[in-house]
Design a protein around this motif. Structure first.
Motif, PDB file in Angstrom:
ATOM      1  N   LYS A 137       2.262  14.716 -11.677  1.00 60.07           N
ATOM      2  CA  LYS A 137       2.052  15.667 -10.635  1.00 60.07           C
ATOM      3  C   LYS A 137       0.964  15.014  -9.715  1.00 60.07           C
ATOM      4  N   GLY A 138       1.316  15.227  -8.263  1.00 57.21           N
ATOM      5  CA  GLY A 138       0.537  14.529  -7.321  1.00 57.21           C
ATOM      6  C   GLY A 138       0.582  15.220  -5.861  1.00 57.21           C
ATOM      7  N   LEU A 139      -0.212  14.472  -5.061  1.00 59.49           N
ATOM      8  CA  LEU A 139      -0.147  14.977  -3.599  1.00 59.49           C
ATOM      9  C   LEU A 139       0.537  13.806  -2.654  1.00 59.49           C
ATOM     10  N   PHE A 140       1.490  14.185  -1.823  1.00 63.81           N
ATOM     11  CA  PHE A 140       1.837  13.404  -0.925  1.00 63.81           C
ATOM     12  C   PHE A 140       1.096  13.289   0.507  1.00 63.81           C
ATOM     13  N   ILE A 141       0.656  12.023   0.814  1.00 63.38           N
ATOM     14  CA  ILE A 141       0.048  12.006   2.081  1.00 63.38           C
ATOM     15  C   ILE A 141       0.694  11.163   3.002  1.00 63.38           C
ATOM     16  N   SER A 142       0.880  11.819   4.293  1.00 60.24           N
ATOM     17  CA  SER A 142       1.386  10.793   5.291  1.00 60.24           C
ATOM     18  C   SER A 142       0.429  10.721   6.529  1.00 60.24           C
ATOM     19  N   CYS A 143       0.162   9.805   6.892  1.00 57.51           N
ATOM     20  CA  CYS A 143      -0.759   9.633   8.032  1.00 57.51           C
ATOM     21  C   CYS A 143      -0.532   8.276   8.697  1.00 57.51           C
ATOM     22  N   ASP A 144      -1.218   7.840   9.750  1.00 58.72           N
ATOM     23  CA  ASP A 144      -1.139   6.857  10.651  1.00 58.72           C
ATOM     24  C   ASP A 144      -1.877   5.456   9.784  1.00 58.72           C
ATOM     25  N   VAL A 145      -1.575   4.200  10.164  1.00 55.52           N
ATOM     26  CA  VAL A 145      -1.864   3.235   9.430  1.00 55.52           C
ATOM     27  C   VAL A 145      -3.552   3.068   9.535  1.00 55.52           C
ATOM     28  N   PRO A 146      -4.302   3.333  10.215  1.00 55.29           N
ATOM     29  CA  PRO A 146      -5.893   3.280  10.151  1.00 55.29           C
ATOM     30  C   PRO A 146      -6.337   4.508   9.166  1.00 55.29           C
ATOM     31  N   MET A 147      -5.792   5.459   9.170  1.00 60.99           N
ATOM     32  CA  MET A 147      -6.444   6.640   8.179  1.00 60.99           C
ATOM     33  C   MET A 147      -5.838   6.157   6.794  1.00 60.99           C
ATOM     34  N   ALA A 148      -4.534   5.572   6.653  1.00 59.00           N
ATOM     35  CA  ALA A 148      -4.495   5.123   5.437  1.00 59.00           C
ATOM     36  C   ALA A 148      -5.070   4.170   4.805  1.00 59.00           C
ATOM     37  N   GLN A 149      -5.695   3.091   5.753  1.00 59.04           N
ATOM     38  CA  GLN A 149      -6.533   1.956   5.323  1.00 59.04           C
ATOM     39  C   GLN A 149      -7.774   2.685   4.845  1.00 59.04           C
ATOM     40  N   ALA A 152     -13.316   2.373 -11.493  1.00 55.33           N
ATOM     41  CA  ALA A 152     -11.722   2.035 -11.845  1.00 55.33           C
ATOM     42  C   ALA A 152     -11.364   3.512 -12.544  1.00 55.33           C
ATOM     43  N   SER A 153     -12.241   3.964 -13.265  1.00 52.77           N
ATOM     44  CA  SER A 153     -11.814   5.414 -13.843  1.00 52.77           C
ATOM     45  C   SER A 153     -11.635   6.592 -12.983  1.00 52.77           C
ATOM     46  N   GLU A 154     -11.871   6.466 -11.602  1.00 55.26           N
ATOM     47  CA  GLU A 154     -12.015   7.354 -10.676  1.00 55.26           C
ATOM     48  C   GLU A 154     -11.012   7.267  -9.787  1.00 55.26           C
ATOM     49  N   ARG A 155     -10.446   6.244  -9.577  1.00 60.83           N
ATOM     50  CA  ARG A 155      -9.551   5.779  -8.480  1.00 60.83           C
ATOM     51  C   ARG A 155      -8.338   6.863  -8.401  1.00 60.83           C
ATOM     52  N   PHE A 156      -7.927   7.252  -7.367  1.00 62.62           N
ATOM     53  CA  PHE A 156      -6.998   8.312  -7.245  1.00 62.62           C
ATOM     54  C   PHE A 156      -5.704   8.040  -6.823  1.00 62.62           C
ATOM     55  N   ILE A 157      -5.401   7.012  -6.230  1.00 63.78           N
ATOM     56  CA  ILE A 157      -4.112   6.718  -5.411  1.00 63.78           C
ATOM     57  C   ILE A 157      -3.329   6.161  -6.715  1.00 63.78           C
ATOM     58  N   VAL A 158      -2.035   6.966  -6.668  1.00 63.11           N
ATOM     59  CA  VAL A 158      -1.242   6.692  -7.656  1.00 63.11           C
ATOM     60  C   VAL A 158      -0.164   5.735  -7.435  1.00 63.11           C
ATOM     61  N   HIS A 159       0.330   5.767  -6.154  1.00 66.03           N
ATOM     62  CA  HIS A 159       1.277   4.786  -5.767  1.00 66.03           C
ATOM     63  C   HIS A 159       1.233   4.814  -4.175  1.00 66.03           C
ATOM     64  N   MET A 160       1.426   3.512  -3.662  1.00 69.36           N
ATOM     65  CA  MET A 160       1.466   3.345  -2.008  1.00 69.36           C
ATOM     66  C   MET A 160       2.832   3.223  -1.800  1.00 69.36           C
ATOM     67  N   LEU A 161       3.459   3.960  -1.198  1.00 68.62           N
ATOM     68  CA  LEU A 161       5.069   3.836  -0.755  1.00 68.62           C
ATOM     69  C   LEU A 161       5.149   3.160   0.232  1.00 68.62           C
ATOM     70  N   ASP A 162       4.518   3.221   1.386  1.00 67.95           N
ATOM     71  CA  ASP A 162       4.535   2.356   2.414  1.00 67.95           C
ATOM     72  C   ASP A 162       3.198   2.313   3.233  1.00 67.95           C
ATOM     73  N   PRO A 163       2.908   1.532   4.208  1.00 70.81           N
ATOM     74  CA  PRO A 163       1.896   1.441   4.983  1.00 70.81           C
ATOM     75  C   PRO A 163       1.226   2.794   5.477  1.00 70.81           C
ATOM     76  N   THR A 164       2.045   4.024   5.683  1.00 66.18           N
ATOM     77  CA  THR A 164       1.657   5.268   6.166  1.00 66.18           C
ATOM     78  C   THR A 164       1.990   6.353   5.224  1.00 66.18           C
ATOM     79  N   HIS A 165       2.209   6.152   3.997  1.00 70.58           N
ATOM     80  CA  HIS A 165       2.814   7.359   2.979  1.00 70.58           C
ATOM     81  C   HIS A 165       2.140   6.833   1.565  1.00 70.58           C
TER      82      HIS A 165
END
Length: 71
Positions: free
Chosen positions: A6-18, A29-42
């Motif tokens: 279960k997760g949340l999909f985020i779509s944004c511009d490149v600077p906000m993604a960075q 490390a135990s609190e990192r929240f990104i499950v997967h980078m799909l591409d530079p903006t998702h």
């Protein structure tokens, strides 16, 4: 066999993604929240961090906004 997460999909511009990627990297490390980078903006993140990300973005926006002095 398929593993579902279960997760949340985020779509944004490149600077906000960075900004979000750097926020994630600054966490222990135990609190990192990104499950997967799909591409530079998702990205796919853990669902419990939605409000945390929103508040950090609001703080960043407030710190980088110029207000014309009164007078």
């Amino acid at each position: 066999m398929v593993n579902a997460i279960k997760g949340l999909f985020i779509s944004c511009d490149v600077p906000m993604a960075q900004f979000i990627v750097n926020l994630n990297a600054s966490m222990p490390a135990s609190e990192r929240f990104i499950v997967h980078m799909l591409d530079p903006t998702h990205m796919f993140v853990q669902p419990h961090v939605a409000e945390f990300i929103r508040s950090k973005i609001a703080e960043f926006r407030d710190q980088n906004s110029y207000e014309k002095p009164q007078g």
